[in-house]
Design an enzyme around this catalytic site. Structure first.
Site, PDB file in Angstrom:
ATOM      1  N   LYS A 164       0.837  -1.208   0.000  1.00 41.31           N
ATOM      2  CA  LYS A 164       0.000   0.000   0.000  1.00 41.31           C
ATOM      3  C   LYS A 164       0.874   1.261   0.000  1.00 41.31           C
ATOM      4  O   LYS A 164       0.565   2.257  -0.658  1.00 41.31           O
ATOM      5  CB  LYS A 164      -0.920   0.012   1.217  1.00 41.31           C
ATOM      6  N   GLU A 171       1.140   6.720  -6.687  1.00 41.24           N
ATOM      7  CA  GLU A 171       0.050   7.696  -6.783  1.00 41.24           C
ATOM      8  C   GLU A 171       0.590   9.128  -6.747  1.00 41.24           C
ATOM      9  O   GLU A 171       0.152   9.987  -7.515  1.00 41.24           O
ATOM     10  CB  GLU A 171      -0.899   7.438  -5.598  1.00 41.24           C
TER      11      GLU A 171
END
Lengths: 294, 294, 294, 294
Positions: A164, A171
């Site tokens: 993550k 991102e």
């Protein structure tokens, strides 16, 4: 199945909804009584073996919550940390719980406020046995479609949060990429409307993506972004990604540039550039802008 | 409608197909007789006013083609440059054709080999009148759905190729972002399979995208990328993007980092780092690796 | 004054020399008997209060040495860590020694093998009282000239190593700057000899520096750097600088780029660029270089 | 020898002084009568063959000056462009003058306002014969010491300005390096005074340099740089360096980062980061700072 859920903020609140719609019995706890189903952690789960999902801010609050759960849960129970904890905290949490034979899973959850309807991308770490226990929960939270397209059992404890963290680093860089593209379009007189270009990129192009579509949407709402300041927080994962890249000796110029751009966005003036301006003044007699000149 | 199409390579060949399936009469020309419909440029279009789409490598070949077309076309005809020309070449091309009252449109085309079935993202520059003339062609080439989601009339001549150039700059940075993420996952022992993580990112996550899904596919075919070398060409648009960013005074650290990474990927050894190694040896007595040591 | 000195490697050996020439009595210890003055740590210092300078590799060896010294020294003595320890280790070392009322100073030492003759740049952290005690040592080690030009008492314990860490971060970026300049000169046909340009930069120019002169010297010895590989190690401080910059929210693009360039220099092939190459192949049908093609 | 000198600004004025002190006869022309020795270009040089040094802003003014000189000079004369012209302009200038058999040299000059007393670093391009003609001038302008330490005949026409351009690119990156170091020291509470650390780096350290000493001086005058804004112009050479690096396929991350930092320093807010902030708001419901909130 039955699930205790600690933390009913923006993410946890929606997840409770999605899980209930999926037929699970969710007992939510939050310090704010108006959203909480039970008055305290002890009330979270009634049927043994119990599974409790922790969805609270990373750091001290997650830590306190897990310590608290270790006191009210018992052998055979399971804690899932679905928050954005640093993956290095997972092993200590697992060890703490293991003393009481309570299992532990770290679950990276992506999707933001859209997860409620579209499902959440899930990256989890833990033992096969523990993961298997709460697979019905994961299957409801993740998007519809093949399990492997929105869920991964990435490895042992820590692997979920590590994946993550990297996800968020990627991102950061994607957002910078789209931002740089926007800035170039906005700077060039030939381009009538950067917003229309971003809209046209949403279908058929190589750069189309979910984020790209969201930026097109944001530009539709405010084509000049006139109402938005560039000031941008960073939430830990971006910083950790670069730190872990350094540990692993992985060059991450695009992610690091994105992180530094966020730091810069929060500075009134750059001390680095003040030093550069001072230097130019020293050797070249180049004019500097002095504060006193306003 | 009827369209002449010069260049039946990887892109042009597929576009002829898509246009014919869309009901247009396409007359293709290519120097390779085995794919060409006509023997020369003059055969391209029979019905006046004629429209000719140029889909050949940018630079000299595009230039020669447009000069050639200016000789066989006549007043009221229209040329569309659908290749990856630098946008600064568009105005000269338009001017050349305008001498004979031939119109000009620059059209940035995105989508690669997938455009045949999914449609091509289109960014075009030119006059309203010229763009209107070939809108049936654009509507067939672009993806199904609302026109504004896969097509933009970005501005006057040059705007289409400018938008496409920026698109490719963004694409460079996105690819680097995914590459950095892959490298980190591959470097960390906790992660069982970077490929499975990339597969799991294809649905529900914030970083999901068409490119991301393609990387998941590539990793499925070769999970370690063991068969692929990092050597990566760059095609002009990335270099131009950084050059234009400099002209516009737009900071593009992520795009520039991506461009430099491609340059580096083609070097056997980095002269910059040879100099750094030489320096360390000079001041610190740090060992250097000598070529003669193998 | 009398000084114990642990570690007679490249740096410590030269420092013993410089201190002795400066009239100090230096008792050196090193595990290699051929360079050591005494057989063990206990032999290091005879006259109380004793001062012992530690000049050994950072990390475990420094730690073990300081633990060892805490056992043989006593109240009123003083330990100076002159190695490249991370500044975060200084406070624990100081606390350990403080239990026995032994003082602690962290001293960043710059100058490499040239320090013997030119003097060492010194950045120290500690209490005023401790620093005063060994000022005669600092005054001999530092270059001739005003004390403030080659020595700074930067702050409390940790400040010396922090300043030295930043110094090395800056050094990384300067070396990259010179390396990039060299590579550009070497790539341009107009430039007859990059070496002669670097030689000409050693006097009068804005970029002249000690490092710049060293690179000119290295290029004189090997004008093409034909014998040197770009493979470059990094010693801690560069990595720590970027990590601390992240903690402090300071954007350091030039230092980070320099660190990443070192990581890259040690990779046979870049996994990031393998992923990029794989992606280009997926969407564009761009040729990739396959390992099997050699 | 006799030299005409066009342009008596900050640089030219000092150079006239240094040359006269060196025993040369300098006839200076400047549009400002109060500093000019002669009323026009035609008055610049009386003894054939004449040599005229052009020291005016690059671009149009340099171009007009050289055109003007081509009209008043004659066969066997020589023009030296000592300004910061882009090296690509040198060959056209040389060709223009060659039509009248007037020679041309491009001379990159470094040293800023300090050159008057310390001498100027010189990088020149041109034919051996032309360079030989004005060597007495170069020998007076350059610093004392060996010729090769402050002067290089870098190659044919263009090589001088190319070397100077790279010099300035390196200078950009060095300044950023020192700026980043300053910012880190200023951000860390342990460091009592970044100014004192910079002062201490001026002697003995690896990072010492002329620029480093200037920054120490600037910090002495204003330890917090409280009076200086980070707003920093760029003068062409930095932009050209990155553009030429792209042409030569040379990765220059540190120089490019330095250039982009200057662009950023002149923006009130970053459009890239406005887009990033807008994106975060879209997918995460992260708060954005709105302009209307002040």
């Amino acid at each position: 199945m039955q699930l205790g859920l600690v933390g009913l903020g923006k993410m946890g609140f929606n997840m409770r909804d999605r899980l209930r719609k999926g037929g699970h019995e969710v007992i939510g706890y939050d310090p704010r009584p108006e959203v909480s189903d039970v008055p305290d952690l002890a009330g979270l789960a009634r049927t043994a073996p119990r599974a409790v999902w922790v969805m609270v801010p990373s750091g001290d609050i997650t830590n306190e919550t897990i310590v608290g759960l270790s006191e009210v849960l018992s052998e055979g129970d399971l804690v899932i940390d679905g928050g954005n904890s640093r993956y290095t905290e997972d092993q200590p949490h697992a060890a703490l719980l293991a003393e009481k034979k309570i299992g532990f899973i770290d679950a990276g959850v992506s999707g933001g406020i859209w997860g409620l309807t579209e499902g959440y991308g899930l990256m989890v770490g833990g033992s096969d046995e523990d993961v298997e226990k709460v697979m019905p929960i994961f299957d409801t939270l993740r998007p519809a479609g093949p399990r492997e397209d929105g869920f991964v059992h990435a490895g042992p404890v820590g692997a979920g949060h590590f994946a993550k963290m990297v996800h968020n680093g990627v991102e950061y860089a994607m957002m910078t990429a789209y931002g740089e593209g926007y800035e170039m379009l906005a700077a060039e007189d030939l381009i009538k409307s950067p917003q229309e270009v971003y809209q046209a990129w949403t279908n058929g192009t190589v750069v189309r993506s979910w984020l790209q579509t969201l930026l097109a949407k944001a530009l539709k709402e405010d084509p000049q972004l006139a109402e938005i300041r560039g000031y941008t927080d960073d939430s830990g994962e971006g910083r950790w990604t670069v730190e872990e890249a350094i540990r692993l000796r992985v060059p991450v110029p695009a992610i690091a540039a994105s992180l530094f751009a966020r730091f810069l966005s929060r500075q009134d003036d750059s001390p680095t550039m003040k030093a550069v301006a001072a230097l130019r003044n020293q050797f070249g007699g180049h004019a500097v802008k002095r504060i006193s000149e306003g």
